[in-house]
Scaffold this motif. Structure first.
Motif, PDB file in Angstrom:
ATOM      1  N   LEU A 164       4.277 -15.472  -4.682  1.00  0.00           N
ATOM      2  CA  LEU A 164       4.840 -14.658  -2.963  1.00  0.00           C
ATOM      3  C   LEU A 164       3.203 -13.621  -2.662  1.00  0.00           C
ATOM      4  O   LEU A 164       2.668 -13.175  -3.697  1.00  0.00           O
ATOM      5  N   SER A 165       2.464 -13.807  -2.242  1.00  0.00           N
ATOM      6  CA  SER A 165       1.696 -13.477  -0.535  1.00  0.00           C
ATOM      7  C   SER A 165       1.601 -12.035  -0.814  1.00  0.00           C
ATOM      8  O   SER A 165       3.184 -11.153  -0.959  1.00  0.00           O
TER       9      SER A 165
ATOM     10  N   LYS B 286      -4.943  -7.807   4.255  1.00  0.00           N
ATOM     11  CA  LYS B 286      -5.272  -8.018   3.160  1.00  0.00           C
ATOM     12  C   LYS B 286      -4.386  -8.119   2.367  1.00  0.00           C
ATOM     13  O   LYS B 286      -3.123  -7.935   2.337  1.00  0.00           O
ATOM     14  N   ILE B 287      -5.373  -8.466   1.012  1.00  0.00           N
ATOM     15  CA  ILE B 287      -4.453  -8.645  -0.197  1.00  0.00           C
ATOM     16  C   ILE B 287      -4.626  -8.117  -1.286  1.00  0.00           C
ATOM     17  O   ILE B 287      -5.409  -7.130  -1.757  1.00  0.00           O
ATOM     18  N   LEU B 288      -3.206  -7.037  -1.908  1.00  0.00           N
ATOM     19  CA  LEU B 288      -3.717  -6.968  -3.169  1.00  0.00           C
ATOM     20  C   LEU B 288      -3.573  -7.315  -4.134  1.00  0.00           C
ATOM     21  O   LEU B 288      -2.539  -8.056  -4.674  1.00  0.00           O
ATOM     22  N   PRO B 289      -4.015  -7.179  -5.904  1.00  0.00           N
ATOM     23  CA  PRO B 289      -3.840  -7.732  -6.891  1.00  0.00           C
ATOM     24  C   PRO B 289      -3.057  -7.268  -7.027  1.00  0.00           C
ATOM     25  O   PRO B 289      -2.269  -5.795  -7.326  1.00  0.00           O
TER      26      PRO B 289
ATOM     27  N   ASP C 103       1.275  -1.195  -0.256  1.00  0.00           N
ATOM     28  CA  ASP C 103      -0.309  -0.502   0.014  1.00  0.00           C
ATOM     29  C   ASP C 103       0.462   0.618  -0.023  1.00  0.00           C
ATOM     30  O   ASP C 103       0.304   2.140  -0.403  1.00  0.00           O
ATOM     31  N   ASP C 104       1.939   0.863   0.948  1.00  0.00           N
ATOM     32  CA  ASP C 104       2.679   2.472   0.979  1.00  0.00           C
ATOM     33  C   ASP C 104       3.332   2.708  -0.748  1.00  0.00           C
ATOM     34  O   ASP C 104       3.837   4.009  -0.640  1.00  0.00           O
TER      35      ASP C 104
ATOM     36  N   SER D 159       0.581  -5.025   7.483  1.00  0.00           N
ATOM     37  CA  SER D 159       0.720  -6.509   7.196  1.00  0.00           C
ATOM     38  C   SER D 159       0.404  -7.550   7.139  1.00  0.00           C
ATOM     39  O   SER D 159      -0.537  -7.965   6.998  1.00  0.00           O
ATOM     40  N   PRO D 160       0.586  -9.102   7.331  1.00  0.00           N
ATOM     41  CA  PRO D 160       0.039  -9.602   7.318  1.00  0.00           C
ATOM     42  C   PRO D 160      -1.332 -10.028   8.466  1.00  0.00           C
ATOM     43  O   PRO D 160      -2.031 -11.085   7.750  1.00  0.00           O
TER      44      PRO D 160
END
Length: 335
Positions: free
Chosen positions: A100-101, A111-114, A81-82, A106-107
């Motif tokens: 890689l996730s 929240k996952i970004l595509p 996000d940064d 933070s894990p």
């Protein structure tokens, strides 16, 4: 790219009388209320990251380890996000068959970004037309501006870099750049370049000087790097050889004969690399570029080399570097 490795246990306390505690020989910098980075005050190598809360833990910088195989397993990216544009996570998507996730923060947040995500507030058009790019270290003791290529950008001479011309496989005469090609200006060969070449390095010297597996550089003429070195607002071209004109926040470390690394003495950030064979062309640490204009990859300013990682043959974490090279190649198809 900062790659940290979690490990079991904690290092010995600074005041411990037992070996091998050596934290007292390191410099510390508190990046936030919850984290401290420990680095070498002589050569800038980042060694440890200390999380203070909510779950105290220690991590070791991946580039400082003597060996990787059987010890390190890279599994995810954090705080994408940064970056505003996905950062290197868009190029390093898979290592040795492991996807890689991509965590937004933070894990623990989950929240996952595509792949291909970009912050909608990022103004790509402004990044492409702006005439100055701000760059600074975490503590901002070293802050400067990069300007667009100009007539002065054609003045430096430099042999070819390993990122475009692999030293391991090419004869010296192919590296000397006898035709004086201005390879750092992009589009290559244009009389009116708008971008600078950027690349990723896995050499032993970079790894041991920054503490991480990969160091990303942007190749920029010294006259296009502007500092304010006095109380006035006047900006002057970077001068690293004149003691009276050097930016006061920089610490110099000679990693080998004729090769200089400049870092922030307060926060430990890698800032520049320069060599006596090309003093007017400087490697600028890409991590210092302000993400506000288009994201951390600064693609409105930087043409990233995607054919290879520089000195990939020196890599300790071979699988990570191979994954990055494969990801860079794949990213060309997504443009």
């Amino acid at each position: 790219m900062a790659d940290f490795v979690s490990f079991s246990g904690v290092p010995l306390a600074v005041d411990s009388t037992s070996e091998p505690a050596v934290l007292s020989s390191l410099s510390s910098y508190k990046t936030s209320k919850t984290a401290i980075r420990w680095f070498c005050g002589k050569c800038s190598t980042h060694i440890l990251w200390q999380c203070l809360e909510p779950n105290p833990k220690w991590l070791v910088a991946g580039g400082t380890l003597e060996r990787i195989d059987g010890i390190v397993k890279n599994t995810h990216h954090i705080f994408i996000d940064d970056t505003l544009d996905g950062g290197m996570a868009d190029n390093l998507t898979n290592i040795d068959g492991i996807e890689l996730s991509r965590y937004a923060t933070s894990p623990d947040a989950g929240k996952i970004l595509p792949l291909g995500w970009k912050d909608l507030s990022t103004d790509v058009s402004q990044a492409a037309t702006s005439d100055r790019l701000h760059a600074y270290c975490h503590c901002k003791a070293n802050a400067f501006y990069i300007t667009r290529p100009s007539a002065a950008s054609f003045v430096p001479f430099s042999p070819y870099p390993d990122v475009t011309h692999p030293y391991v496989s090419l004869p010296k005469e192919a590296l000397d750049n006898t035709g004086d090609e201005k390879w750092w200006l992009r589009p290559l060969g244009s009389p009116n370049p708008t971008h600078y070449l950027g690349g990723h390095c896995a050499c032993t010297s970079c790894r041991r000087s920054c503490g991480f597996t990969i160091q990303s550089w942007i190749f920029i003429p010294r006259n296009n790097i502007l500092f304010s070195i006095s109380s006035s607002d006047e900006l002057v071209p970077l001068d690293l050889q004149n003691k009276d004109k050097r930016p006061p926040g920089l610490v110099n470390y000679k990693s080998s004969e004729g090769r200089n690394r400049e870092f922030c003495g307060t926060c430990g950030a890698t800032v520049f690399w320069w060599g006596t064979e090309r003093p007017d062309l400087v490697d600028v640490s890409a991590g210092l570029v302000a993400e506000s204009l288009g994201g951390v990859r600064a693609e409105g300013w930087v043409d990233w080399w995607k054919e290879r990682v520089s000195f990939a043959e020196d890599a300790l974490n071979v699988k990570l570097v191979k994954g990055l090279e494969e990801g860079l190649q794949a990213s060309k198809k997504r443009v």
